[in-house]
Write a protein that holds these residues in place. Sequence first.
Motif, PDB file in Angstrom:
ATOM      1  N   ASN A  81       0.814  -1.214   0.000  1.00 41.15           N
ATOM      2  CA  ASN A  81       0.000   0.000   0.000  1.00 41.15           C
ATOM      3  C   ASN A  81       0.849   1.266   0.000  1.00 41.15           C
ATOM      4  O   ASN A  81       0.542   2.227  -0.715  1.00 41.15           O
ATOM      5  CB  ASN A  81      -0.972  -0.002   1.181  1.00 41.15           C
ATOM      6  CG  ASN A  81      -2.164  -0.885   0.925  1.00 41.15           C
ATOM      7  OD1 ASN A  81      -3.002  -0.582   0.095  1.00 41.15           O
ATOM      8  ND2 ASN A  81      -2.233  -1.989   1.637  1.00 41.15           N
ATOM      9  N   ASP A  84       2.427   1.660  -3.449  1.00 39.76           N
ATOM     10  CA  ASP A  84       1.419   2.140  -4.403  1.00 39.76           C
ATOM     11  C   ASP A  84       1.108   3.612  -4.179  1.00 39.76           C
ATOM     12  O   ASP A  84       0.942   4.376  -5.139  1.00 39.76           O
ATOM     13  CB  ASP A  84       0.142   1.308  -4.312  1.00 39.76           C
ATOM     14  CG  ASP A  84       0.312  -0.095  -4.875  1.00 39.76           C
ATOM     15  OD1 ASP A  84       1.317  -0.353  -5.574  1.00 39.76           O
ATOM     16  OD2 ASP A  84      -0.569  -0.942  -4.612  1.00 39.76           O
ATOM     17  N   CYS A  89       0.839   4.053  -8.122  1.00 43.05           N
ATOM     18  CA  CYS A  89       0.529   2.759  -8.761  1.00 43.05           C
ATOM     19  C   CYS A  89       1.181   2.598 -10.135  1.00 43.05           C
ATOM     20  O   CYS A  89       0.803   1.723 -10.902  1.00 43.05           O
ATOM     21  CB  CYS A  89      -0.982   2.538  -8.863  1.00 43.05           C
ATOM     22  SG  CYS A  89      -1.780   2.415  -7.261  1.00 43.05           S
TER      23      CYS A  89
END
Length: 129
Positions: A81, A84, A89
Motif C-alpha cells: 500500500n 502504491d 501505482c
Amino acid sequence: MDLKDKQVGKNKSFIASLKHAFRGIVTVFKEERNMRSHLLSAVLSLVLCWLFHVSTVEWFMILFCCFLVIIIEVLNTVVENIVDLVTGCSYHPIAKKAKDMAAAAVLIAASFSLLIGCIVFLPKLIELF
C-alpha cells in the motif's frame, strides 16, 4: 507549544487505538485474498492440533507459526500500500523490488510454518495408517 501539541491524528485514548487496530484487521481480511488463505490454513492447523492432542510445545509452535504468517502478511500489505501510494501505482523497478522482498518475507514465513507443520503432523498422520 510543545511537540505533543503538534502531533496530528494522534489517538486520544487507548480505546481509539484499539478501534483503529481492529479496523486494520478487518480491512486486511476483506481486501487480501492471501490473508484469507492464511487464516484458513491456521484454522485447519489448530483443528489438527485439537484432533491429534498435540503436546503443549507443539501447540505453541503451531500457534507461533500461524501468528507469524499473519503478521508478516499484514506487513507485506502495508509495504504494498505504501509503495502504491508513493508511486501512484505506476511501475518503478525499485518499487517492484520492495514489493517482491515483502512478498518474499511472507513466502519464507509460510515455508517455515509448513516445515513445522510437517514435523508436528506427519508422524501423527503416519501413525493413523
